[in-house]
Structures are given as C-alpha cells and as structure tokens.
Design a protein around this motif. Structure first.
Motif, PDB file in Angstrom:
ATOM      1  N   ASP A 197       0.883  -1.156   0.000  1.00  0.00           N
ATOM      2  CA  ASP A 197       0.000   0.000   0.000  1.00  0.00           C
ATOM      3  C   ASP A 197       0.927   1.213   0.000  1.00  0.00           C
ATOM      4  N   TRP A 198       0.678   2.118  -0.895  1.00  0.00           N
ATOM      5  CA  TRP A 198       1.612   3.238  -1.074  1.00  0.00           C
ATOM      6  C   TRP A 198       1.817   4.034   0.212  1.00  0.00           C
ATOM      7  N   LYS A 199       0.743   4.327   0.931  1.00  0.00           N
ATOM      8  CA  LYS A 199       0.881   5.161   2.129  1.00  0.00           C
ATOM      9  C   LYS A 199       1.749   4.469   3.182  1.00  0.00           C
ATOM     10  N   LYS A 200       1.566   3.144   3.304  1.00  0.00           N
ATOM     11  CA  LYS A 200       2.388   2.381   4.249  1.00  0.00           C
ATOM     12  C   LYS A 200       3.846   2.393   3.813  1.00  0.00           C
ATOM     13  N   LEU A 201       4.048   2.170   2.529  1.00  0.00           N
ATOM     14  CA  LEU A 201       5.417   2.135   2.017  1.00  0.00           C
ATOM     15  C   LEU A 201       6.104   3.478   2.259  1.00  0.00           C
ATOM     16  N   GLU A 202       5.381   4.547   1.948  1.00  0.00           N
ATOM     17  CA  GLU A 202       5.934   5.893   2.109  1.00  0.00           C
ATOM     18  C   GLU A 202       6.388   6.103   3.560  1.00  0.00           C
ATOM     19  N   HIS A 203       5.540   5.715   4.476  1.00  0.00           N
ATOM     20  CA  HIS A 203       5.843   5.863   5.894  1.00  0.00           C
ATOM     21  C   HIS A 203       7.112   5.089   6.268  1.00  0.00           C
ATOM     22  N   TYR A 204       7.169   3.822   5.891  1.00  0.00           N
ATOM     23  CA  TYR A 204       8.312   3.006   6.299  1.00  0.00           C
ATOM     24  C   TYR A 204       9.604   3.425   5.596  1.00  0.00           C
ATOM     25  N   LEU A 205       9.476   3.915   4.357  1.00  0.00           N
ATOM     26  CA  LEU A 205      10.681   4.391   3.663  1.00  0.00           C
ATOM     27  C   LEU A 205      11.258   5.605   4.377  1.00  0.00           C
ATOM     28  N   GLU A 206      10.371   6.500   4.789  1.00  0.00           N
ATOM     29  CA  GLU A 206      10.841   7.710   5.470  1.00  0.00           C
ATOM     30  C   GLU A 206      11.479   7.368   6.811  1.00  0.00           C
ATOM     31  N   GLU A 207      10.838   6.456   7.501  1.00  0.00           N
ATOM     32  CA  GLU A 207      11.361   6.032   8.791  1.00  0.00           C
ATOM     33  C   GLU A 207      12.725   5.362   8.621  1.00  0.00           C
ATOM     34  N   ASP A 208      12.811   4.498   7.603  1.00  0.00           N
ATOM     35  CA  ASP A 208      14.048   3.758   7.356  1.00  0.00           C
ATOM     36  C   ASP A 208      15.178   4.705   6.980  1.00  0.00           C
ATOM     37  N   ASN A 209      14.828   5.736   6.222  1.00  0.00           N
ATOM     38  CA  ASN A 209      15.860   6.671   5.779  1.00  0.00           C
ATOM     39  C   ASN A 209      16.510   7.394   6.953  1.00  0.00           C
ATOM     40  N   SER A 210      15.714   7.682   7.989  1.00  0.00           N
ATOM     41  CA  SER A 210      16.287   8.410   9.128  1.00  0.00           C
ATOM     42  C   SER A 210      16.957   7.476  10.136  1.00  0.00           C
ATOM     43  N   ASN A 211      16.889   6.188   9.882  1.00  0.00           N
ATOM     44  CA  ASN A 211      17.525   5.219  10.776  1.00  0.00           C
ATOM     45  C   ASN A 211      18.956   4.947  10.303  1.00  0.00           C
ATOM     46  N   GLU A 212      19.930   5.449  11.072  1.00  0.00           N
ATOM     47  CA  GLU A 212      21.315   5.329  10.607  1.00  0.00           C
ATOM     48  C   GLU A 212      21.855   3.912  10.708  1.00  0.00           C
ATOM     49  N   GLN A 213      21.211   3.090  11.506  1.00  0.00           N
ATOM     50  CA  GLN A 213      21.652   1.696  11.630  1.00  0.00           C
ATOM     51  C   GLN A 213      21.212   0.840  10.428  1.00  0.00           C
ATOM     52  N   SER A 214      20.239   1.334   9.680  1.00  0.00           N
ATOM     53  CA  SER A 214      19.640   0.510   8.627  1.00  0.00           C
ATOM     54  C   SER A 214      20.572   0.348   7.430  1.00  0.00           C
ATOM     55  N   SER A 215      20.489  -0.808   6.798  1.00  0.00           N
ATOM     56  CA  SER A 215      21.227  -1.000   5.545  1.00  0.00           C
ATOM     57  C   SER A 215      20.349  -0.623   4.353  1.00  0.00           C
ATOM     58  N   HIS A 216      19.141  -0.118   4.640  1.00  0.00           N
ATOM     59  CA  HIS A 216      18.218   0.386   3.614  1.00  0.00           C
ATOM     60  C   HIS A 216      17.866  -0.663   2.563  1.00  0.00           C
ATOM     61  N   ASP A 217      17.527  -1.836   3.046  1.00  0.00           N
ATOM     62  CA  ASP A 217      17.210  -2.953   2.160  1.00  0.00           C
ATOM     63  C   ASP A 217      15.803  -3.455   2.497  1.00  0.00           C
ATOM     64  N   PHE A 218      15.017  -3.792   1.466  1.00  0.00           N
ATOM     65  CA  PHE A 218      13.657  -4.285   1.737  1.00  0.00           C
ATOM     66  C   PHE A 218      13.681  -5.554   2.572  1.00  0.00           C
ATOM     67  N   GLY A 219      14.479  -6.532   2.120  1.00  0.00           N
ATOM     68  CA  GLY A 219      14.489  -7.833   2.791  1.00  0.00           C
ATOM     69  C   GLY A 219      15.059  -7.768   4.190  1.00  0.00           C
ATOM     70  N   LYS A 220      16.082  -6.939   4.390  1.00  0.00           N
ATOM     71  CA  LYS A 220      16.777  -6.921   5.684  1.00  0.00           C
ATOM     72  C   LYS A 220      16.164  -5.918   6.660  1.00  0.00           C
ATOM     73  N   ASP A 221      15.628  -4.833   6.157  1.00  0.00           N
ATOM     74  CA  ASP A 221      15.199  -3.751   7.054  1.00  0.00           C
ATOM     75  C   ASP A 221      13.690  -3.478   7.034  1.00  0.00           C
ATOM     76  N   ILE A 222      13.171  -3.142   5.870  1.00  0.00           N
ATOM     77  CA  ILE A 222      11.777  -2.686   5.801  1.00  0.00           C
ATOM     78  C   ILE A 222      10.798  -3.796   6.212  1.00  0.00           C
ATOM     79  N   LEU A 223      10.927  -4.966   5.577  1.00  0.00           N
ATOM     80  CA  LEU A 223       9.957  -6.024   5.853  1.00  0.00           C
ATOM     81  C   LEU A 223      10.033  -6.507   7.310  1.00  0.00           C
ATOM     82  N   PRO A 224      11.241  -6.766   7.870  1.00  0.00           N
ATOM     83  CA  PRO A 224      11.291  -7.181   9.278  1.00  0.00           C
ATOM     84  C   PRO A 224      10.698  -6.125  10.222  1.00  0.00           C
TER      85      PRO A 224
END
Lengths: 382, 340
Positions: A197-224
């Motif tokens: 869902d676009w709105k959900k994706l938008e939210h999690y992408l923004e959150e992930d971007n500000s997370n400096e620990q993240s490797s910014h990967d769908f499989g490793k970061d966003i989905l978990p």
C-alpha cells in the motif's frame, strides 16, 4: 475508477559473478534466450498485466540499459500518461546520493512516486526470468487486505538455505523472515517481488531513511520492521518458472531450460508475449551443410555447421564443419570452420577462429573470452 | 534531399490473383518476413526520402495493418513522413504504374510538397535501388523523365520534377495517357526520356511463377548478399516472435527461416515465414510457407505456395512443379480427402 499500480523495477545490479558479461552492462541487460535481455521479462510482465507506469532504477553501468529501454516503445510503455521513466541516482542540494540499498533506491525517488499518485506500489527486480501476472498478485493483496504482499516460490528443500525464506501460517500470513537459513522451516522463497500500500510504504521508507543503523534494504530492514510492528503481511504463492541468473552456470542452465519443452519457460505463447527491441534483420538461413537439432536460432544467422542443443542469438555465423553443442552463442559472433564448442557461453561479437577448441574444458560452463582465444592462438594448437 | 516519393500500391497485376484476393500486390509476403512494399519503402528511406505517399486502393486493410503510421521505416514524422492516400474511386489502380487518376484524387500531396523532384515507384519490385544515385543521374542527364532499368527491363521506378508531374496530372486526359509507365512506354512528345541502369539484385514479382522463382532464388547466397546489405537494411513491421525452434529429429537444409516457427519435420530448399509449425515426419521440398501456417505430421509437400493461415492436415501429399507450383489460398484447410 480503477486503483493505480505503479511498478518500480530495480535494475541497478552488477551481477559480478557473471564475470566479463557484466563488465560493461548491468545484470538486467544481459542477453538471454536467443533475442532477449533479462529485463524484457519483468517489463513484458508489466505490459501484459496492464501496468503502464513503470520506474526503472539504474545505477551500475546504466548506459546500455537506458539506450535499450529508450522511450519504452517495444513494451508499449511510450505513453502520454505514465509510461516508463528511467531513474538513475541524481544530485541535489545536499550532494549526490547513490542508491545504498533497494529501499534507499525507492526512497530517493519518493518524489517520482508521489507524482504518480499510486494506490499500490509493486517492487520488482530487473534480473529475474519469469512470466507472472502482476494483476493477480495485486488482486490477492487487496483481497487479503494486506499492508504488504510478498510473492513466494516453492524451492527444493535442499536448496532452501540459498534463499530468503518466508515462514507463514496456514492462512499465508507471514510470521517470520529467514535470510539464507541453515535449517529452513519452510521452502517458500521470496522472489523479491512485493506489493505495498503506497501510504504504508511511504511511511516506512521515510522512517528507514532516518535510521542510521539501517542497511536500507527491503528484505533486511523494511519487511522485518513491518513484521515487528504487526503489519498485515501475506505471502502470494507463485507457481511457474522463475530463475535468478546470478552465475555463468545458472545463465547457461536458464538458456538450456528453454530447449526442454516440458521444463522451461514457454516463449511461444501469443497470449503472453515477451517483448523486446527487434533489430531489422533478414530471416535465418540453414545452408546445405547446416544441421540444427534441439536448438533455438534467431534472425540474421547463417548456419553452415552443426548446432546441437544450443541457443543461437541474432546475426551469428557458424561456418561449415564447426560444431556447437550445449552452448549459448550471443549476437554478432562468428564461429570459424572446424571450431568445436561444447558447454560454452560465447559473449556478443566474438570471432572464434578456425579449428578453435577449448584447451582445458572446465567441469562447469566456460565463458569464452578473448583472452582464452588469444592463449589458444599462442599455444600454437591451430 | 529534394526528392519525394509516390509509391503505387494499387497497381493491378493479373498473374498474382490467388495471393491478392484479400490484399494488394504491395502487401504480398516475401522472403519469410517481409511484404513486397518493404523493399520500395526501405530503399526510399535509405536514400533519405522522407516524404512518401502510398497510393492505395481496395482491398488495403492488410496494407494499412502492415504500414501503420510508418514507424518501422522511421516515417512517423512531424514534418512530412508517411501519407496514406487511398483513391476516391471504387476501382482504383490500373495495370500500369503511376495512375494519373489516382494521383489526381490526392493532388494536394504533390501541390503542398516543398520537394523539387518526385520518384514514382511500384511496390512489387524487391531490390536495393539507390535513389540518391538515380536522382544525381537524372539531374546530370537533363532529361525530363528517367526510368530505372535493370538487365534491360524496366524496374518501374521513374524520376521527374514535381512541376512536371503536376502538369501531367492536369493534362493526362487530353494527352490520352493513363500513367507514368504508360507515358514512358509511349515516349510522348515534347518530353525527353532517359534511363538509369541499376546493376544490383532485383526481383520483379508480377506472376505466381515469378514469385515462386524469385523467392527460392534467395536461397542463392549471392542474391541474399546483394539484397540484404547490412548498411542498407530492409525494414518491416516488427513482430515479437521468439527465435525459431528446431526440435530433435527435425532436418532443415538450404532454407530460409523466419522467427517464431517450430520445426519437427524435414525442410529443404524452402522459405518458411514467421510462426509456422511443421509436424513430425512432414517433408517439404521447394515450398514457400507463409506466416502462421500449420503443416501436420507425415505431410509431403513439394513446389507448394501456402498463403497465410493455411492448415494442412496430417498425411496430405501435394506435389507441384517448378513451372506450376500449387497455390493454397489464405486460410485454406487441406485434408487428405481434398488432396486426392
């Protein structure tokens, strides 16, 4: 009004294990199946699924891809509304931002996505060979009222530890992601195809971007992360041929699969055409001395030698008394008289000299290079 | 470039009737993946002629389907490009090339053009005519009309000034001439006539016998090399057919094969178009099989021309001769009983 699906096709991969084949081109641009490039498959799937807005994210050696896709005409993606948009990394006030991971690639094009006004975003990989109706996947996603749907494929249990494994309950709700597990609990592998869902994706992408620990990967970061926050995540069971060609051997296998009518992908299906850029070449010619068995041959070829169980791309010249077996010969190559190639991938535009043979046939598949040909010449075996 | 082109796609050719029931001569399939008009159009665009009028008459559905907006020939232009110009008459097209009556119906095409010269050409000659060279020759000669000639015969291509063609369109009735070809044959005064000698490959397709002979003539490597020049491509409408599959047990030799076909049987000395299926143990010798035909198992065919969508059921034996090939019309279905 129909809800809008926008596809984001990740095509920036290098595919370093494909050696010299990807020195100058990205993995999605690798030739496959006698006339295609790998990216033709996801692009044609989009066209055949009625998805007409496609962003193609490029990074590694993008020129061949940009030139190849152009306005998207071969895939009917040259549209007034939507169509194909090439999305390489770009510079902004804060500097140049390379795509650090799959999620950051999408995040950095969030403005593009916003301007498309999607209801759903389909994340695709540009280097997988398969035919899939994405419309059915999106329907399933809607029916399940999921926040994200992950397309999964049953793989043989003994190979499950090579994949990102998805564990589900009986209703196909995802309960766990297991990246390359030693002891897999399921044999459902993620295909790297997601609907959000676009709105959900938008939210999690923004959150992930500000997370400096993240490797910014769908499989490793966003989905978990979404799973941890108990979002509704379901698995969509895909049935059919699917191949990720990461190595020379698997590229060869995927080509050989096409020669087995029961095993491989059916390309001769007018209802699900794989579209490709079509060069203007005359028909192929099998001459008096030519003999072709169990093979696929494309336009512009002249075959005067023997071709057995091989895939021959356009504009290949195979001279008399040359033998090509269990091989993949890419476009513009010529194979001289008396040459013998077996279990070889010949890259585009190579001249294989008369009487050439591999000096030390490898156990696996050999990717022919100019170096191999030169050292054969120096060995004085001709 | 100062050349525009009028391609006569409505000319009537009596000897091709079986292949022209549903189409004009210009859209007869040739050489496995082309239509006859592709050669004229490609020669024109290769000579940078970018203003091309196609003069058509019924039935032109097949031609329109093939040409579209001219994208395959790069003729989908904002300025000039391709003009599809059907005749206003019920019965367009005559037996000679360049009918003034058809031109008259679309006279604006000539009136509005900014080009100084016009090439009028037929659409049933396959070759690699160089219109740049022909125009240079025409201008140097100072003649009013130049005709392209190959091996002593007319190639049905003519260059003249736009001013002259407009004059002829206005006066053909009183001059009692029907077409450019007619005029050149009669050599009417006061005009001067010259020829341009073309030395390359050409095939004039004006009868079934010629069609058959010239098609199989492409199996000669010398002819192929003269017709399919890498730097002067022959463009056609692209289809997204996969490569052709040759299954185990098939046997193909001395044949030209287009994409998208599936071959299980035996093929020699033949031309096979796109998306054809040839069944197990079927044998074809000296055949021309057009697109989407199916030849079932155990058929034996020699000297057969099968138009599009022909279906030949298993075990059918059809043996023609080089002088009299058997022609199967578009969509025909042939059973064992029919063949006897």
């Amino acid at each position: 009004m129909k809800e809008k699906v926008v596809a984001m096709l990740l095509a920036g991969g290098q595919g370093s294990r494909l050696k010299s084949l990807t020195y100058d081109i990205a993995k999605p641009a690798i030739p496959y199946g006698g006339k295609y490039r790998i990216i033709d498959f996801p692009l044609s799937n989009c066209t055949n699924s009625g998805i007409t807005t496609v962003g193609v994210l490029t990074q590694y050696q993008p020129h061949a891809l940009h030139r190849y896709i152009g306005l998207g005409t071969p895939w009917d993606l040259d549209r007034h509304k939507g169509g194909v948009t090439m999305l390489p990394p770009y510079a902004e006030i804060d500097g140049i931002k390379w795509y650090a991971g799959t999620a950051s690639a999408i995040y950095q094009n969030i403005n593009y996505l916003t301007s498309c006004e999607p209801d759903y975003v389909l994340i695709l990989s540009g280097d997988h060979i398969y035919k899939m109706d994405y419309e059915k996947l999106v329907e399933y996603h809607k029916e399940k009222q999921a926040d994200v749907t992950v397309s999964v494929l049953e793989v043989p249990w003994e190979e499950a530890s090579r994949f990102g494994i998805v564990n589900t309950d009986d209703a196909m709700n995802i309960v766990e992601f297991d990246e390359k597990p030693e002891k897999p609990k399921s044999n459902l592998a993620s295909m790297g195809v997601y609907v959000f869902d676009w709105k959900k994706l938008e939210h999690y992408l923004e959150e992930d971007n500000s997370n400096e620990q993240s490797s910014h990967d769908f499989g490793k970061d966003i989905l978990p992360k979404m799973l941890a926050e108990q979002k509704k995540m379901v698995a969509y069971p895909f049935k059919g041929y699917w191949k990720d060609v990461g190595t020379v051997d698997s590229l060869w296998e995927a080509n050989m699969d096409l020669l087995d009518p029961s095993e491989g992908l059916v390309l001769h299906d007018p209802a699900w055409r794989i579209y490709s850029s079509n060069p203007q070449l005359p028909p192929q010619v099998i001459t008096d001395s030519g003999r072709v068995q169990g093979s696929m041959v494309n336009e512009g070829c002249v075959i005067s030698g023997t071709v057995n169980h091989s895939v021959i791309f356009q504009n290949v010249l195979i001279e008399q008394d040359a033998i090509v077996e269990d091989s993949v010969v890419m476009s513009g190559t010529s194979i001289g008289r008396g040459a013998h190639l077996s279990r070889v991938i010949v890259p585009p535009d190579v001249t294989v000299p008369e009487n050439y043979q591999l000096l030390e046939p490898a156990a696996g598949i050999t990717l022919l290079t100019q170096d191999l040909i030169d050292s054969w010449k120096e060995s004085g075996q001709q | 470039m100062t050349l525009m082109a009028a391609v006569d796609a409505s000319v009537k050719v009596a000897g091709l009737q079986d292949l022209t029931i549903h189409r004009s001569v210009s859209s007869i399939p040739f050489a496995g993946r082309y239509r006859l008009i592709d050669f004229a159009l490609s020669n024109l665009v290769n000579a940078e002629v970018n203003s091309v009028g196609i003069f058509a008459s019924q039935p032109f559905g097949s031609l329109i389907d093939h040409i579209g907006v001219g994208k395959s020939w790069d003729l989908d232009r904002r300025k000039e490009g391709l003009f599809f110009l059907p005749t206003a008459h019920q019965n367009g097209g005559i037996a000679t090339v360049g009918s003034f009556r058809d031109f008259e119906d679309n006279i604006q095409f000539f009136e509005k053009s900014r080009q100084a010269h016009v090439v009028v050409t037929s659409s049933f000659v396959a070759g690699q005519l160089d219109y740049k060279e022909m125009l240079a020759h025409h201008l140097a000669s100072g003649n009013d009309i130049t005709e392209a000639v190959g091996a002593g015969g007319s190639l049905k291509s003519y260059i003249l000034s736009r001013k002259l063609i407009l004059e002829l369109i206005h006066s053909y009735r009183e001059k009692r001439i029907l077409s450019i070809e007619d005029l050149v044959n009669l050599k009417k005064a006061p005009y001067t006539y010259g020829i341009y000698e073309y030395k390359g490959y050409f095939a004039i397709i004006d009868s079934i016998e010629q069609y058959f002979k010239e098609s199989l003539g492409l199996l000669d490597e010398n002819n192929r090399k003269l017709l399919f020049l890498p730097q002067e491509p022959i463009y056609t409408k692209v289809k997204d057919e996969p490569p052709t599959r040759y299954l185990d047990g098939s046997n193909v030799s001395n044949s030209m094969m287009a994409n998208g076909s599936t071959i299980l049987g035996n093929v020699k000395n033949s031309i096979i178009s796109r998306a054809v299926t040839i069944g197990i143990n079927a044998s074809l010798d000296s055949c021309i099989i057009m697109q989407k035909c199916t030849i079932e198992e155990n058929c034996e065919l020699a000297y057969v021309v099968a138009d599009k969508d022909v279906y030949i059921e298993q075990g059918v034996k059809l043996i023609g001769t080089a002088d009299r090939p058997i022609v199967l019309r578009k969509g025909e279905r042939v059973t064992k009983e029919d063949a006897q």
